[in-house]
Design a protein around this motif. Structure first.
Motif, PDB file in Angstrom:
ATOM      1  N   GLY A 137     -11.264  -6.694  11.351  1.00 11.90           N
ATOM      2  CA  GLY A 137     -12.066  -5.864  10.457  1.00 11.90           C
ATOM      3  C   GLY A 137     -12.033  -4.396  10.857  1.00 11.90           C
ATOM      4  O   GLY A 137     -11.885  -3.508  10.003  1.00 11.90           O
ATOM      5  N   ASN A 138     -12.154  -4.135  12.142  1.00 19.07           N
ATOM      6  CA  ASN A 138     -12.095  -2.751  12.615  1.00 19.07           C
ATOM      7  C   ASN A 138     -10.733  -2.132  12.332  1.00 19.07           C
ATOM      8  O   ASN A 138     -10.627  -0.974  11.893  1.00 19.07           O
ATOM      9  CB  ASN A 138     -12.391  -2.697  14.113  1.00 19.07           C
ATOM     10  N   ASN A 139      -9.673  -2.900  12.581  1.00 24.22           N
ATOM     11  CA  ASN A 139      -8.331  -2.388  12.337  1.00 24.22           C
ATOM     12  C   ASN A 139      -8.079  -2.153  10.850  1.00 24.22           C
ATOM     13  O   ASN A 139      -7.372  -1.209  10.473  1.00 24.22           O
ATOM     14  CB  ASN A 139      -7.284  -3.362  12.890  1.00 24.22           C
ATOM     15  N   TRP A 140      -8.638  -3.016   9.994  1.00 25.72           N
ATOM     16  CA  TRP A 140      -8.487  -2.824   8.552  1.00 25.72           C
ATOM     17  C   TRP A 140      -9.147  -1.529   8.106  1.00 25.72           C
ATOM     18  O   TRP A 140      -8.591  -0.799   7.275  1.00 25.72           O
ATOM     19  CB  TRP A 140      -9.084  -4.013   7.803  1.00 25.72           C
ATOM     20  N   MET A 141     -10.319  -1.227   8.658  1.00 22.93           N
ATOM     21  CA  MET A 141     -11.006   0.011   8.286  1.00 22.93           C
ATOM     22  C   MET A 141     -10.169   1.232   8.655  1.00 22.93           C
ATOM     23  O   MET A 141     -10.049   2.192   7.890  1.00 22.93           O
ATOM     24  CB  MET A 141     -12.374   0.085   8.980  1.00 22.93           C
ATOM     25  N   VAL A 142      -9.576   1.186   9.837  1.00 21.63           N
ATOM     26  CA  VAL A 142      -8.733   2.303  10.269  1.00 21.63           C
ATOM     27  C   VAL A 142      -7.472   2.371   9.411  1.00 21.63           C
ATOM     28  O   VAL A 142      -7.027   3.457   9.022  1.00 21.63           O
ATOM     29  CB  VAL A 142      -8.373   2.152  11.758  1.00 21.63           C
ATOM     30  N   LEU A 143      -6.890   1.222   9.106  1.00 18.58           N
ATOM     31  CA  LEU A 143      -5.693   1.173   8.264  1.00 18.58           C
ATOM     32  C   LEU A 143      -5.969   1.743   6.882  1.00 18.58           C
ATOM     33  O   LEU A 143      -5.150   2.493   6.323  1.00 18.58           O
ATOM     34  CB  LEU A 143      -5.188  -0.265   8.163  1.00 18.58           C
ATOM     35  N   LEU A 144      -7.111   1.401   6.308  1.00 21.57           N
ATOM     36  CA  LEU A 144      -7.471   1.892   4.980  1.00 21.57           C
ATOM     37  C   LEU A 144      -7.515   3.412   4.958  1.00 21.57           C
ATOM     38  O   LEU A 144      -7.012   4.047   4.020  1.00 21.57           O
ATOM     39  CB  LEU A 144      -8.825   1.305   4.569  1.00 21.57           C
ATOM     40  N   LYS A 145      -8.088   4.003   5.988  1.00 20.84           N
ATOM     41  CA  LYS A 145      -8.158   5.467   6.045  1.00 20.84           C
ATOM     42  C   LYS A 145      -6.804   6.081   6.381  1.00 20.84           C
ATOM     43  O   LYS A 145      -6.495   7.195   5.953  1.00 20.84           O
ATOM     44  CB  LYS A 145      -9.204   5.890   7.078  1.00 20.84           C
ATOM     45  N   ALA A 146      -5.985   5.341   7.127  1.00 19.67           N
ATOM     46  CA  ALA A 146      -4.673   5.865   7.522  1.00 19.67           C
ATOM     47  C   ALA A 146      -3.703   5.955   6.355  1.00 19.67           C
ATOM     48  O   ALA A 146      -2.661   6.610   6.467  1.00 19.67           O
ATOM     49  CB  ALA A 146      -4.068   4.991   8.622  1.00 19.67           C
ATOM     50  N   THR A 147      -4.031   5.323   5.219  1.00 19.05           N
ATOM     51  CA  THR A 147      -3.149   5.435   4.056  1.00 19.05           C
ATOM     52  C   THR A 147      -3.020   6.881   3.588  1.00 19.05           C
ATOM     53  O   THR A 147      -2.067   7.226   2.885  1.00 19.05           O
ATOM     54  CB  THR A 147      -3.670   4.574   2.894  1.00 19.05           C
ATOM     55  N   ALA A 148      -3.987   7.719   3.959  1.00 17.48           N
ATOM     56  CA  ALA A 148      -3.920   9.121   3.575  1.00 17.48           C
ATOM     57  C   ALA A 148      -2.708   9.819   4.180  1.00 17.48           C
ATOM     58  O   ALA A 148      -2.268  10.866   3.678  1.00 17.48           O
ATOM     59  CB  ALA A 148      -5.195   9.841   4.008  1.00 17.48           C
ATOM     60  N   LEU A 149      -2.122   9.242   5.235  1.00 12.63           N
ATOM     61  CA  LEU A 149      -0.962   9.864   5.875  1.00 12.63           C
ATOM     62  C   LEU A 149       0.262   9.858   4.975  1.00 12.63           C
ATOM     63  O   LEU A 149       1.178  10.658   5.163  1.00 12.63           O
ATOM     64  CB  LEU A 149      -0.630   9.129   7.182  1.00 12.63           C
ATOM     65  N   VAL A 150       0.301   8.941   3.987  1.00 10.57           N
ATOM     66  CA  VAL A 150       1.512   8.830   3.165  1.00 10.57           C
ATOM     67  C   VAL A 150       1.705  10.044   2.276  1.00 10.57           C
ATOM     68  O   VAL A 150       2.794  10.234   1.718  1.00 10.57           O
ATOM     69  CB  VAL A 150       1.485   7.556   2.300  1.00 10.57           C
ATOM     70  N   SER A 151       0.683  10.874   2.134  1.00 10.92           N
ATOM     71  CA  SER A 151       0.829  12.065   1.293  1.00 10.92           C
ATOM     72  C   SER A 151       1.887  13.014   1.840  1.00 10.92           C
ATOM     73  O   SER A 151       2.490  13.781   1.081  1.00 10.92           O
ATOM     74  CB  SER A 151      -0.507  12.798   1.167  1.00 10.92           C
ATOM     75  N   ILE A 152       2.176  12.936   3.155  1.00 10.88           N
ATOM     76  CA  ILE A 152       3.159  13.842   3.739  1.00 10.88           C
ATOM     77  C   ILE A 152       4.594  13.437   3.393  1.00 10.88           C
ATOM     78  O   ILE A 152       5.520  14.231   3.574  1.00 10.88           O
ATOM     79  CB  ILE A 152       3.020  13.907   5.280  1.00 10.88           C
ATOM     80  N   ILE A 153       4.799  12.217   2.882  1.00 13.68           N
ATOM     81  CA  ILE A 153       6.146  11.801   2.494  1.00 13.68           C
ATOM     82  C   ILE A 153       6.270  11.712   0.973  1.00 13.68           C
ATOM     83  O   ILE A 153       7.199  11.092   0.455  1.00 13.68           O
ATOM     84  CB  ILE A 153       6.540  10.464   3.135  1.00 13.68           C
ATOM     85  N   GLY A 154       5.339  12.347   0.272  1.00 15.80           N
ATOM     86  CA  GLY A 154       5.492  12.502  -1.165  1.00 15.80           C
ATOM     87  C   GLY A 154       4.774  11.506  -2.046  1.00 15.80           C
ATOM     88  O   GLY A 154       4.938  11.544  -3.270  1.00 15.80           O
ATOM     89  N   LEU A 155       3.966  10.617  -1.486  1.00 13.00           N
ATOM     90  CA  LEU A 155       3.255   9.643  -2.301  1.00 13.00           C
ATOM     91  C   LEU A 155       1.959  10.241  -2.858  1.00 13.00           C
ATOM     92  O   LEU A 155       1.224  10.912  -2.135  1.00 13.00           O
ATOM     93  CB  LEU A 155       2.925   8.398  -1.478  1.00 13.00           C
ATOM     94  N   ALA A 156       1.698   9.969  -4.123  1.00 13.74           N
ATOM     95  CA  ALA A 156       0.497  10.493  -4.770  1.00 13.74           C
ATOM     96  C   ALA A 156      -0.661   9.515  -4.569  1.00 13.74           C
ATOM     97  O   ALA A 156      -1.115   8.850  -5.504  1.00 13.74           O
ATOM     98  CB  ALA A 156       0.757  10.738  -6.252  1.00 13.74           C
ATOM     99  N   ASP A 157      -1.140   9.420  -3.330  1.00 16.51           N
ATOM    100  CA  ASP A 157      -2.275   8.549  -3.046  1.00 16.51           C
ATOM    101  C   ASP A 157      -3.563   9.267  -3.439  1.00 16.51           C
ATOM    102  O   ASP A 157      -3.532  10.350  -4.035  1.00 16.51           O
ATOM    103  CB  ASP A 157      -2.292   8.180  -1.558  1.00 16.51           C
ATOM    104  N   LEU A 158      -4.693   8.670  -3.104  1.00 17.04           N
ATOM    105  CA  LEU A 158      -5.980   9.230  -3.508  1.00 17.04           C
ATOM    106  C   LEU A 158      -6.185  10.639  -2.961  1.00 17.04           C
ATOM    107  O   LEU A 158      -6.646  11.534  -3.677  1.00 17.04           O
ATOM    108  CB  LEU A 158      -7.108   8.307  -3.028  1.00 17.04           C
ATOM    109  N   VAL A 159      -5.859  10.845  -1.696  1.00 16.43           N
ATOM    110  CA  VAL A 159      -6.056  12.169  -1.087  1.00 16.43           C
ATOM    111  C   VAL A 159      -5.147  13.213  -1.732  1.00 16.43           C
ATOM    112  O   VAL A 159      -5.583  14.320  -2.058  1.00 16.43           O
ATOM    113  CB  VAL A 159      -5.799  12.099   0.432  1.00 16.43           C
ATOM    114  N   LYS A 160      -3.893  12.854  -1.941  1.00 20.58           N
ATOM    115  CA  LYS A 160      -2.940  13.784  -2.558  1.00 20.58           C
ATOM    116  C   LYS A 160      -3.373  14.144  -3.969  1.00 20.58           C
ATOM    117  O   LYS A 160      -3.336  15.317  -4.373  1.00 20.58           O
ATOM    118  CB  LYS A 160      -1.554  13.148  -2.580  1.00 20.58           C
ATOM    119  N   VAL A 161      -3.785  13.146  -4.733  1.00 27.21           N
ATOM    120  CA  VAL A 161      -4.221  13.382  -6.105  1.00 27.21           C
ATOM    121  C   VAL A 161      -5.483  14.239  -6.126  1.00 27.21           C
ATOM    122  O   VAL A 161      -5.625  15.134  -6.977  1.00 27.21           O
ATOM    123  CB  VAL A 161      -4.455  12.039  -6.824  1.00 27.21           C
TER     124      VAL A 161
END
Length: 239
Positions: free
Chosen positions: A169-193
């Motif tokens: 559960g703890n690792n999932w929470m960190v993983l969920l927030k770490a998805t924001a890193l994909v914006s640096i490789i061009g993905l239009a995730d929530l943070v990028k949008v």
């Protein structure tokens, strides 16, 4: 007292509705990325945990090297290394074999990277959970005529999950927030949008706060689901 803020709030709500479809796409992409990365990470974690507990020295060394490297290198750097490293290696391979050029899309690269990175953390979680299950359980399953795979699925795995769920559960929470890193490789995730919408509407702070609320909502739903899973596996272990 709040009257001066009313025009600002009205302007933000108008902008929010205008960028609504784009924000929904960003939320959906973030969820897909997180869930697929979780599944891949769980696979890496189970393999890594079994390798660490293996009697074969080579497997133990490889798993230890894997977890040590991942925990010692920042996730952002790993994202860049895997994204560009995979593409470079694949390009050289296709050139050597004279195949058509194959391009790795950013979404696949994000899933592979996050799954690979958090698989190392899942490895330690599963290793500790497996060690917490009494060794006699596997022997009892074998005595009942179950195959090693059946013994693991029906006997060891449910008991292991009871010990693993808090860490997962703890690792999932960190993983969920770490998805924001994909914006640096061009993905239009929530943070990028949210950044794009904020800059386009000149309401950057408001859209970033909106993104933070969405992450908080996703985390709250995840917490509720994890508590349900913990109760389920705890009740099964008492049967």
């Amino acid at each position: 007292m709040f009257e001066p803020l009313l025009p600002v709030a009205a302007h933000f709500m108008t902008s929010l509705l205008g960028y609504g479809p784009l924000l929904l796409q960003g939320i959906w992409l973030t969820l897909k990325l997180a869930l697929l990365s979780l599944l891949l990470g769980l696979v890496f974690g189970l393999i890594g945990a079994c390798a660490k507990l293996s009697r074969v020295w080579g497997w133990r060394f490889s798993a230890q090297l894997y977890t040590t490297l991942i925990r010692g290198v920042p996730d952002l750097l790993l994202m860049l290394l895997i994204f560009y490293g995979l593409q470079t290696g694949l390009s050289r391979l296709t050139n050597a074999l004279e195949w058509a050029y194959i391009e790795i899309d950013p979404f696949s690269a994000g899933v592979i990277t996050l799954g690979f990175v958090y698989g190392a953390y899942f490895t330690e979680t599963f290793r500790g959970a497996l060690l917490a299950v009494p060794g006699g359980q596997a022997n009892a399953a074998k005595a009942l005529g179950l195959t090693p795979w059946q013994g693991f699925v029906y006997v060891v795995f449910p008991q292991m999950m009871r010990f693993a769920l808090p860490g997962l559960g703890n690792n999932w929470m960190v993983l969920l927030k770490a998805t924001a890193l994909v914006s640096i490789i061009g993905l239009a995730d929530l943070v990028k949008v949210a950044q794009m919408a904020g800059k386009g509407s000149q309401q950057l702070l408001g859209f970033l706060l909106f993104a933070a609320l969405i992450y908080l909502l996703l985390s709250s739903v995840s917490n509720a689901l994890l508590r349900w899973l913990e109760r389920r596996y705890s009740s099964e272990s008492r049967l």
